[in-house]
Design a protein around this motif. Structure first.
Motif, mmCIF file in Angstrom:
data_model
loop_
_atom_site.group_PDB
_atom_site.id
_atom_site.type_symbol
_atom_site.label_atom_id
_atom_site.label_comp_id
_atom_site.label_asym_id
_atom_site.label_seq_id
_atom_site.Cartn_x
_atom_site.Cartn_y
_atom_site.Cartn_z
ATOM 1 N N GLN A 137 29.731 -14.184 11.348
ATOM 2 C CA GLN A 137 31.241 -13.878 12.040
ATOM 3 C C GLN A 137 30.874 -12.842 13.199
ATOM 4 O O GLN A 137 29.515 -12.459 12.941
ATOM 5 N N PRO A 138 31.453 -12.718 14.155
ATOM 6 C CA PRO A 138 31.244 -11.790 15.374
ATOM 7 C C PRO A 138 31.185 -10.354 14.722
ATOM 8 O O PRO A 138 31.937 -10.252 13.789
ATOM 9 N N ILE A 139 30.315 -9.444 15.118
ATOM 10 C CA ILE A 139 30.252 -8.231 14.565
ATOM 11 C C ILE A 139 31.445 -7.366 14.891
ATOM 12 O O ILE A 139 31.734 -6.189 14.066
ATOM 13 N N HIS A 140 32.302 -7.760 15.752
ATOM 14 C CA HIS A 140 33.373 -6.954 15.949
ATOM 15 C C HIS A 140 34.527 -6.988 14.861
ATOM 16 O O HIS A 140 35.187 -6.001 14.674
ATOM 17 N N LEU A 141 34.258 -7.934 14.013
ATOM 18 C CA LEU A 141 35.137 -7.893 12.840
ATOM 19 C C LEU A 141 34.702 -7.148 11.729
ATOM 20 O O LEU A 141 35.573 -6.450 11.054
ATOM 21 N N LEU A 142 33.471 -6.718 11.788
ATOM 22 C CA LEU A 142 33.202 -5.552 10.987
ATOM 23 C C LEU A 142 33.163 -4.193 11.625
ATOM 24 O O LEU A 142 34.037 -3.291 10.914
ATOM 25 N N THR A 143 32.879 -4.101 12.708
ATOM 26 C CA THR A 143 32.925 -2.507 13.346
ATOM 27 C C THR A 143 34.401 -2.197 13.556
ATOM 28 O O THR A 143 34.771 -0.882 13.555
ATOM 29 N N SER A 144 35.081 -3.199 13.758
ATOM 30 C CA SER A 144 36.735 -2.819 14.009
ATOM 31 C C SER A 144 37.485 -2.226 12.613
ATOM 32 O O SER A 144 38.329 -1.408 12.567
ATOM 33 N N GLN A 145 36.986 -2.964 11.478
ATOM 34 C CA GLN A 145 37.287 -2.440 10.164
ATOM 35 C C GLN A 145 36.703 -1.223 9.821
ATOM 36 O O GLN A 145 37.240 -0.050 9.314
ATOM 37 N N LEU A 146 35.301 -0.939 10.183
ATOM 38 C CA LEU A 146 34.558 0.379 9.975
ATOM 39 C C LEU A 146 35.295 1.517 10.783
ATOM 40 O O LEU A 146 35.411 2.674 10.272
ATOM 41 N N SER A 147 35.861 1.263 11.927
ATOM 42 C CA SER A 147 36.228 2.262 12.627
ATOM 43 C C SER A 147 37.466 2.970 12.105
ATOM 44 O O SER A 147 38.107 4.086 12.565
ATOM 45 N N LYS A 148 38.267 1.980 11.229
ATOM 46 C CA LYS A 148 39.368 2.436 10.480
ATOM 47 C C LYS A 148 39.166 3.443 9.483
ATOM 48 O O LYS A 148 40.173 4.138 8.759
ATOM 49 N N LEU A 149 38.070 3.516 8.852
ATOM 50 C CA LEU A 149 37.677 4.251 7.754
ATOM 51 C C LEU A 149 37.939 5.783 8.426
ATOM 52 O O LEU A 149 37.248 6.222 9.136
ATOM 53 N N TYR A 150 38.739 6.529 7.518
ATOM 54 C CA TYR A 150 38.859 7.957 7.804
ATOM 55 C C TYR A 150 37.716 8.860 7.383
ATOM 56 O O TYR A 150 37.474 10.005 8.357
ATOM 57 N N ASP A 151 36.499 8.401 6.651
ATOM 58 C CA ASP A 151 35.332 9.153 6.909
ATOM 59 C C ASP A 151 34.457 8.966 7.967
ATOM 60 O O ASP A 151 33.331 9.867 8.108
ATOM 61 N N LEU A 152 34.590 8.047 8.618
ATOM 62 C CA LEU A 152 33.593 7.549 9.877
ATOM 63 C C LEU A 152 33.800 8.654 10.969
ATOM 64 O O LEU A 152 35.153 8.900 11.610
ATOM 65 N N LEU A 153 32.940 9.531 11.598
ATOM 66 C CA LEU A 153 32.804 10.173 12.630
ATOM 67 C C LEU A 153 32.269 9.605 13.816
ATOM 68 O O LEU A 153 32.949 10.004 14.896
ATOM 69 N N GLU A 154 31.191 8.744 13.582
ATOM 70 C CA GLU A 154 30.722 7.996 14.782
ATOM 71 C C GLU A 154 30.203 6.462 14.307
ATOM 72 O O GLU A 154 29.604 6.575 13.406
ATOM 73 N N LEU A 155 30.133 5.700 15.260
ATOM 74 C CA LEU A 155 29.434 4.231 15.031
ATOM 75 C C LEU A 155 28.971 3.859 16.054
ATOM 76 O O LEU A 155 29.421 3.732 17.031
ATOM 77 N N VAL A 156 27.460 3.382 16.003
ATOM 78 C CA VAL A 156 26.726 2.990 17.197
ATOM 79 C C VAL A 156 26.302 1.735 16.510
ATOM 80 O O VAL A 156 25.543 1.647 15.602
ATOM 81 N N LEU A 157 26.520 0.585 17.459
ATOM 82 C CA LEU A 157 25.812 -0.852 17.230
ATOM 83 C C LEU A 157 24.654 -0.697 18.147
ATOM 84 O O LEU A 157 24.624 -0.603 19.402
ATOM 85 N N ASP A 158 23.393 -0.877 17.577
ATOM 86 C CA ASP A 158 22.142 -0.656 18.277
ATOM 87 C C ASP A 158 22.028 -2.059 18.973
ATOM 88 O O ASP A 158 21.777 -3.161 18.331
ATOM 89 N N PRO A 159 22.029 -2.294 20.184
ATOM 90 C CA PRO A 159 22.105 -3.544 20.761
ATOM 91 C C PRO A 159 20.712 -4.109 20.814
ATOM 92 O O PRO A 159 20.401 -5.612 20.963
ATOM 93 N N SER A 160 19.536 -3.285 20.853
ATOM 94 C CA SER A 160 18.322 -3.865 20.890
ATOM 95 C C SER A 160 18.070 -4.585 19.431
ATOM 96 O O SER A 160 16.948 -5.460 19.458
ATOM 97 N N SER A 161 19.044 -4.359 18.411
ATOM 98 C CA SER A 161 18.590 -5.056 17.276
ATOM 99 C C SER A 161 19.392 -6.455 16.887
ATOM 100 O O SER A 161 18.992 -7.182 16.177
ATOM 101 N N VAL A 162 20.342 -6.614 18.068
ATOM 102 C CA VAL A 162 20.840 -8.103 17.829
ATOM 103 C C VAL A 162 20.123 -9.385 18.041
ATOM 104 O O VAL A 162 19.263 -9.353 18.911
ATOM 105 N N ARG A 163 19.873 -9.990 17.039
ATOM 106 C CA ARG A 163 18.998 -11.252 16.968
ATOM 107 C C ARG A 163 19.692 -12.438 16.383
ATOM 108 O O ARG A 163 20.514 -12.215 15.720
ATOM 109 N N VAL A 164 19.218 -13.490 16.812
ATOM 110 C CA VAL A 164 19.662 -14.796 16.347
ATOM 111 C C VAL A 164 18.977 -15.283 15.157
ATOM 112 O O VAL A 164 17.821 -15.236 15.217
ATOM 113 N N ASN A 165 19.643 -15.720 13.784
ATOM 114 C CA ASN A 165 18.880 -16.152 12.956
ATOM 115 C C ASN A 165 18.315 -17.411 13.307
ATOM 116 O O ASN A 165 16.958 -17.872 12.703
#
Length: 93
Positions: A52-80
């Motif tokens: 799935q697209p990563i935004h499906l996960l990051t958008s849900q994680l950003s709603k968690l009240y415990d979350l202070l910061e979320l960074v997706l490391d762009p250098s780590s994105v690779r295709v299987n």
């Protein structure tokens, strides 16, 4: 695809549990997880993969009240796997 996520959370009893549950619910597989606590915060670094697209996960994680910061490391994105482009055959009259 594989993704590296770096999260900063409040140090609450179930914060990591909520992150892992959200990751699983969104259809991502956890491959690696590192955690450190300091000054009432949790630094959580995770490597996940999913079709799935990563935004499906990051958008849900950003709603968690415990979350202070979320960074997706762009250098780590690779295709299987690499896909060959599909070429449609056109009938020529």
């Amino acid at each position: 695809m594989h993704y590296q996520l770096n999260l900063l959370l409040t140090d609450s009893p179930a914060a990591i549990e909520r992150v892992l549950q959200t990751t699983r619910y969104r259809g991502f597989t956890l491959h690696q997880c590192e955690m450190q606590t300091a000054s009432g915060e949790i630094q959580l670094n995770m490597q996940v993969s999913g079709e799935q697209p990563i935004h499906l996960l990051t958008s849900q994680l950003s709603k968690l009240y415990d979350l202070l910061e979320l960074v997706l490391d762009p250098s780590s994105v690779r295709v299987n796997r690499l896909f060959e482009p599909q070429v449609d055959a056109l009938a020529v009259s």
